[in-house]
Scaffold this active site. Structure first.
Site, PDB file in Angstrom:
ATOM      1  N   CYS A 170       5.023  -2.065 -24.576  1.00 55.40           N
ATOM      2  CA  CYS A 170       5.256  -3.401 -25.289  1.00 55.40           C
ATOM      3  C   CYS A 170       3.780  -4.061 -25.793  1.00 55.40           C
ATOM      4  O   CYS A 170       3.327  -4.689 -25.002  1.00 55.40           O
ATOM      5  CB  CYS A 170       6.162  -4.456 -24.497  1.00 55.40           C
ATOM      6  SG  CYS A 170       6.438  -5.885 -25.143  1.00 55.40           S
ATOM      7  N   CYS A 197       3.948  -7.855 -25.493  1.00 51.44           N
ATOM      8  CA  CYS A 197       3.464  -8.319 -24.159  1.00 51.44           C
ATOM      9  C   CYS A 197       2.244  -7.947 -23.742  1.00 51.44           C
ATOM     10  O   CYS A 197       1.704  -9.166 -23.037  1.00 51.44           O
ATOM     11  CB  CYS A 197       4.632  -7.521 -23.100  1.00 51.44           C
ATOM     12  SG  CYS A 197       6.180  -7.370 -23.627  1.00 51.44           S
ATOM     13  N   ASP A 198       1.541  -7.027 -24.029  1.00 51.96           N
ATOM     14  CA  ASP A 198       0.076  -6.321 -23.310  1.00 51.96           C
ATOM     15  C   ASP A 198      -0.718  -6.358 -24.382  1.00 51.96           C
ATOM     16  O   ASP A 198      -1.979  -6.275 -23.930  1.00 51.96           O
ATOM     17  CB  ASP A 198       0.685  -5.047 -22.723  1.00 51.96           C
ATOM     18  CG  ASP A 198       1.589  -5.382 -21.498  1.00 51.96           C
ATOM     19  OD1 ASP A 198       1.611  -6.527 -20.890  1.00 51.96           O
ATOM     20  OD2 ASP A 198       2.358  -4.235 -21.137  1.00 51.96           O
TER      21      ASP A 198
END
Ligand code: NDP
Length: 314
Positions: free
Chosen positions: A138, A141-142
């Site tokens: 992701c 997200c990261d």
């Protein structure tokens, strides 16, 4: 309503399920939530979550999910760490739906499905070894953790194209590995990738290993499928973007699913084609797939369920 029939069963325990539980419980639907095999869902396998509003210093995925569970229980949601094994969904307005948890049969007027989706991985041992140390599925997200660094994206579909263009804004360089000679992604997305100067596309290349120290990614080991040549690229992050699998096996032949297996909901609502059955979170959303959008759709599902139950009383 009272008898031995529940008003609301929630299947799944990610942000969608717990948010649905909080709203359903506060609306006095006395929800019963079955967590499934992975209590907390996909977020329990991530590390820092920095984009969930209300946590100015960030929060770990597991802690966020524990907090949501606590909040759902505070309003008397019954949470069972059990897995729903079979369902028989009624097609009638006001019909009673049957849910099986092993041998136990549960009757309910509404079901909120929030079983999520599972990111696909390549199946390499190294993916597990470096999970949380540079391997992610992701970018939203990261990606932030790799600002100014070099990363690899694996895949040739829309997800890979989207992840690569997102990462290109943050990272010094993005190398996209496509196993065949062409993308599967839409033309517009491919053009965006090809027109971004810090993205390099390597066709006919696959990731076959990862190297690093202290479980932190330092190199991607890649193979040219045409020549068999194996090379290494220095990177800090490896994003696997080969698709997601919605967890909808339980509902096959009972609910309308799209060509990728996602539950189809009415636009702007959580309603499925069956009365009393609602879907929230990644199980019905292949586009946004964020904790906050899943939570939002969980809220919608609880409100839709409440409205449906009220309509049965009148
Ligand atoms: P897709 O199934 O469309 O693409 C998967 C990609 O990963 C393909 O290029 C496939 O290669 C590759 N792949 C699969 N397995 C491996 C493997 N073991 N090793 C290397 N490569 C592999 O998945 P997506 O998640 O990209 O898209 C799913 C759906 O969601 C699509 O309908 C897509 O259009 C949609 N979507 C839409 C978005 C948007 O509109 N903004 C954003 C993201 C997704 P190969 O082609 O060789 O099989």
């Amino acid at each position: 309503m009272s008898d031995n029939i529940l008003d609301c069963v929630i299947i799944g325990s990610g942000p969608a399920g717990y948010t649905a539980a909080i709203y359903a419980a506060r609306a006095d639907l006395k929800p019963v939530l079955y967590t499934g095999l992975e209590p907390g869902g996909q977020l329990t396998t991530t590390t820092e979550v920095d984009n969930f509003p209300g946590y100015p210093d960030g929060v770990t995925g597991p802690k966020l999910m524990q907090d949501m569970e606590k909040q759902a229980k505070r309003f008397d949601t019954q949470v069972f760490h059990e897995t729903v094994t079979k369902v028989a969904l009624s097609t009638q307005n006001g019909g009673i739906h049957k849910i099986w948890v092993g041998d136990k049969e549960v009757l309910t007027r509404t079901v909120i499905i929030s079983t999520g989706a599972t990111a696909k991985y390549l199946g390499l041992e190294d993916e597990k070894k470096y999970s949380g140390g540079g391997v992610s599925a992701c970018a939203t997200c990261d990606g932030f953790f790799y600002r100014g660094k070099e990363v690899v994206v694996v895949g040739g579909g829309d997800t890979a194209a989207e992840e690569a263009t997102y990462l290109a804004k943050l990272c010094a360089k993005v190398t996209v590995l496509v196993r065949k000679g062409g993308f599967r992604a839409s033309k517009a997305m491919v053009n965006r990738v090809l027109n971004t100067s810090n993205i390099e596309v390597k066709f006919f290349h696959e990731l076959i290993g990862i190297e690093g120290e202290n479980n932190l990614v330092e190199r991607a080991v890649i193979r040219n499928n045409n020549t068999g040549e194996i090379t290494r690229i220095e990177v800090h992050g490896i994003f696997i973007a080969i698709g997601h699998k919605p967890n909808t096996e339980l509902f096959l032949h009972q609910l309308d699913l799209d060509e990728n297996g996602y539950i189809i909901t009415e636009k702007g609502s959580s309603r499925t084609q069956l009365p009393g059955i609602f879907a929230a979170g990644d199980v019905q959303d292949h586009v946004y797939r964020q904790a906050i959008t899943a939570a939002g759709s969980g809220c919608m599902a609880a409100m839709d369920a409440e409205k449906y139950l009220t309509s049965l009383e009148n």
